[in-house]
Scaffold this motif. Structure first.
Motif, PDB file in Angstrom:
ATOM      1  N   VAL A 160       4.707   8.538  -9.016  1.00  0.00           N
ATOM      2  CA  VAL A 160       3.522   7.727  -9.288  1.00  0.00           C
ATOM      3  C   VAL A 160       3.630   6.926 -10.594  1.00  0.00           C
ATOM      4  CG1 VAL A 160       1.040   7.818  -9.766  1.00  0.00           C
ATOM      5  CG2 VAL A 160       1.996   9.093  -7.833  1.00  0.00           C
ATOM      6  N   PRO A 161       3.997   7.511 -11.726  1.00  0.00           N
ATOM      7  CA  PRO A 161       4.069   6.714 -12.961  1.00  0.00           C
ATOM      8  C   PRO A 161       5.016   5.511 -12.842  1.00  0.00           C
ATOM      9  CG  PRO A 161       4.157   9.038 -13.487  1.00  0.00           C
ATOM     10  CD  PRO A 161       4.269   8.926 -11.993  1.00  0.00           C
ATOM     11  N   LYS A 162       6.155   5.716 -12.179  1.00  0.00           N
ATOM     12  CA  LYS A 162       7.106   4.614 -12.014  1.00  0.00           C
ATOM     13  C   LYS A 162       6.505   3.509 -11.154  1.00  0.00           C
ATOM     14  CE  LYS A 162      11.690   3.395 -10.506  1.00  0.00           C
ATOM     15  NZ  LYS A 162      12.820   3.714  -9.698  1.00  0.00           N
ATOM     16  N   LEU A 163       5.820   3.878 -10.078  1.00  0.00           N
ATOM     17  CA  LEU A 163       5.195   2.881  -9.213  1.00  0.00           C
ATOM     18  C   LEU A 163       4.110   2.107  -9.953  1.00  0.00           C
ATOM     19  CD1 LEU A 163       4.893   5.018  -5.956  1.00  0.00           C
ATOM     20  CD2 LEU A 163       6.476   3.128  -6.384  1.00  0.00           C
ATOM     21  N   ILE A 164       3.361   2.802 -10.795  1.00  0.00           N
ATOM     22  CA  ILE A 164       2.324   2.133 -11.585  1.00  0.00           C
ATOM     23  C   ILE A 164       2.950   1.148 -12.564  1.00  0.00           C
ATOM     24  CG2 ILE A 164       0.542   2.489 -13.343  1.00  0.00           C
ATOM     25  CD1 ILE A 164      -0.128   5.124 -11.867  1.00  0.00           C
ATOM     26  N   GLU A 165       4.014   1.571 -13.232  1.00  0.00           N
ATOM     27  CA  GLU A 165       4.711   0.678 -14.173  1.00  0.00           C
ATOM     28  C   GLU A 165       5.232  -0.565 -13.464  1.00  0.00           C
ATOM     29  OE1 GLU A 165       7.741   2.328 -16.710  1.00  0.00           O
ATOM     30  OE2 GLU A 165       6.584   4.171 -16.964  1.00  0.00           O
TER      31      GLU A 165
ATOM     32  N   ARG B  77       0.843  -1.186   0.000  1.00  0.00           N
ATOM     33  CA  ARG B  77       0.000   0.000   0.000  1.00  0.00           C
ATOM     34  C   ARG B  77       0.880   1.238   0.000  1.00  0.00           C
ATOM     35  NH1 ARG B  77      -2.872  -3.923   1.733  1.00  0.00           N
ATOM     36  NH2 ARG B  77      -5.086  -4.041   1.901  1.00  0.00           N
ATOM     37  N   TYR B  78       0.529   2.173  -0.837  1.00  0.00           N
ATOM     38  CA  TYR B  78       1.278   3.410  -0.940  1.00  0.00           C
ATOM     39  C   TYR B  78       0.417   4.549  -0.399  1.00  0.00           C
ATOM     40  CZ  TYR B  78       4.143   0.673  -4.103  1.00  0.00           C
ATOM     41  OH  TYR B  78       4.940  -0.290  -4.641  1.00  0.00           O
ATOM     42  N   PRO B  79       1.005   5.454   0.360  1.00  0.00           N
ATOM     43  CA  PRO B  79       0.222   6.594   0.828  1.00  0.00           C
ATOM     44  C   PRO B  79      -0.108   7.525  -0.336  1.00  0.00           C
ATOM     45  CG  PRO B  79       2.526   6.852   1.449  1.00  0.00           C
ATOM     46  CD  PRO B  79       2.386   5.490   0.829  1.00  0.00           C
ATOM     47  N   CYS B  80      -1.140   8.294  -0.161  1.00  0.00           N
ATOM     48  CA  CYS B  80      -1.534   9.260  -1.192  1.00  0.00           C
ATOM     49  C   CYS B  80      -0.422  10.288  -1.375  1.00  0.00           C
ATOM     50  CB  CYS B  80      -2.822   9.953  -0.773  1.00  0.00           C
ATOM     51  SG  CYS B  80      -3.418  11.099  -2.005  1.00  0.00           S
ATOM     52  N   PRO B  81      -0.029  10.555  -2.607  1.00  0.00           N
ATOM     53  CA  PRO B  81       1.007  11.565  -2.840  1.00  0.00           C
ATOM     54  C   PRO B  81       0.567  12.944  -2.343  1.00  0.00           C
ATOM     55  CG  PRO B  81       0.536  10.341  -4.847  1.00  0.00           C
ATOM     56  CD  PRO B  81      -0.494   9.952  -3.844  1.00  0.00           C
TER      57      PRO B  81
ATOM     58  N   ILE C 191       2.370  -2.914 -12.764  1.00  0.00           N
ATOM     59  CA  ILE C 191       1.902  -3.583 -13.992  1.00  0.00           C
ATOM     60  C   ILE C 191       2.848  -4.721 -14.360  1.00  0.00           C
ATOM     61  CG2 ILE C 191       1.620  -3.253 -16.491  1.00  0.00           C
ATOM     62  CD1 ILE C 191       0.511  -0.449 -15.827  1.00  0.00           C
ATOM     63  N   LYS C 192       4.141  -4.490 -14.242  1.00  0.00           N
ATOM     64  CA  LYS C 192       5.120  -5.542 -14.557  1.00  0.00           C
ATOM     65  C   LYS C 192       4.967  -6.738 -13.625  1.00  0.00           C
ATOM     66  CE  LYS C 192       8.575  -2.528 -16.612  1.00  0.00           C
ATOM     67  NZ  LYS C 192       9.881  -1.902 -16.480  1.00  0.00           N
ATOM     68  N   LYS C 193       4.707  -6.477 -12.339  1.00  0.00           N
ATOM     69  CA  LYS C 193       4.492  -7.576 -11.385  1.00  0.00           C
ATOM     70  C   LYS C 193       3.260  -8.383 -11.764  1.00  0.00           C
ATOM     71  CE  LYS C 193       6.479  -5.368  -7.316  1.00  0.00           C
ATOM     72  NZ  LYS C 193       6.161  -4.821  -5.985  1.00  0.00           N
ATOM     73  N   LEU C 194       2.210  -7.700 -12.181  1.00  0.00           N
ATOM     74  CA  LEU C 194       0.972  -8.390 -12.526  1.00  0.00           C
ATOM     75  C   LEU C 194       1.088  -9.192 -13.819  1.00  0.00           C
ATOM     76  CD1 LEU C 194      -1.586  -5.592 -11.616  1.00  0.00           C
ATOM     77  CD2 LEU C 194      -1.160  -7.707 -10.358  1.00  0.00           C
ATOM     78  N   GLU C 195       1.956  -8.759 -14.721  1.00  0.00           N
ATOM     79  CA  GLU C 195       2.143  -9.452 -15.979  1.00  0.00           C
ATOM     80  C   GLU C 195       2.926 -10.753 -15.825  1.00  0.00           C
ATOM     81  OE1 GLU C 195       3.889  -6.421 -18.437  1.00  0.00           O
ATOM     82  OE2 GLU C 195       1.926  -5.711 -19.121  1.00  0.00           O
ATOM     83  N   LYS C 196       3.665 -10.883 -14.753  1.00  0.00           N
ATOM     84  CA  LYS C 196       4.473 -12.095 -14.530  1.00  0.00           C
ATOM     85  C   LYS C 196       3.627 -13.278 -14.174  1.00  0.00           C
ATOM     86  CE  LYS C 196       8.664  -9.750 -13.208  1.00  0.00           C
ATOM     87  NZ  LYS C 196       9.664  -9.547 -12.197  1.00  0.00           N
TER      88      LYS C 196
END
Length: 69
Positions: A56-61, A43-47, A64-69
């Motif tokens: 935020v964009p890096k964390l989202i990427e 869980r990440y706190p609200c920016p 997504i990579k974790k979910l694709e594995k």
């Protein structure tokens, strides 16, 4: 007589809660199950600062990579 929430599947319990919105016991049982399923979630706190928002964009990427594995 109330059903046995312990023996219900998550889908059955969710359907029951939707049909019986005033049943707090069933609602809290569902919330407990959902929390238990996600206990290892990151869980990440609200920016709050511009620097946080830049991350935020890096964390989202990464997610997504974790979910694709």
């Amino acid at each position: 007589m109330k059903p046995d929430f312990e023996t219900m599947s998550k889908a059955e319990l969710r359907s029951y809660v939707i049909a019986h919105r005033d049943d707090n016991e069933a609602f809290y049982m569902l919330v407990d199950r959902l929390k238990a399923d996600n206990k290892d979630a990151v869980r990440y706190p609200c920016p709050k600062t511009p620097e946080d928002w830049e991350k935020v964009p890096k964390l989202i990427e990464e997610q997504i990579k974790k979910l694709e594995k």
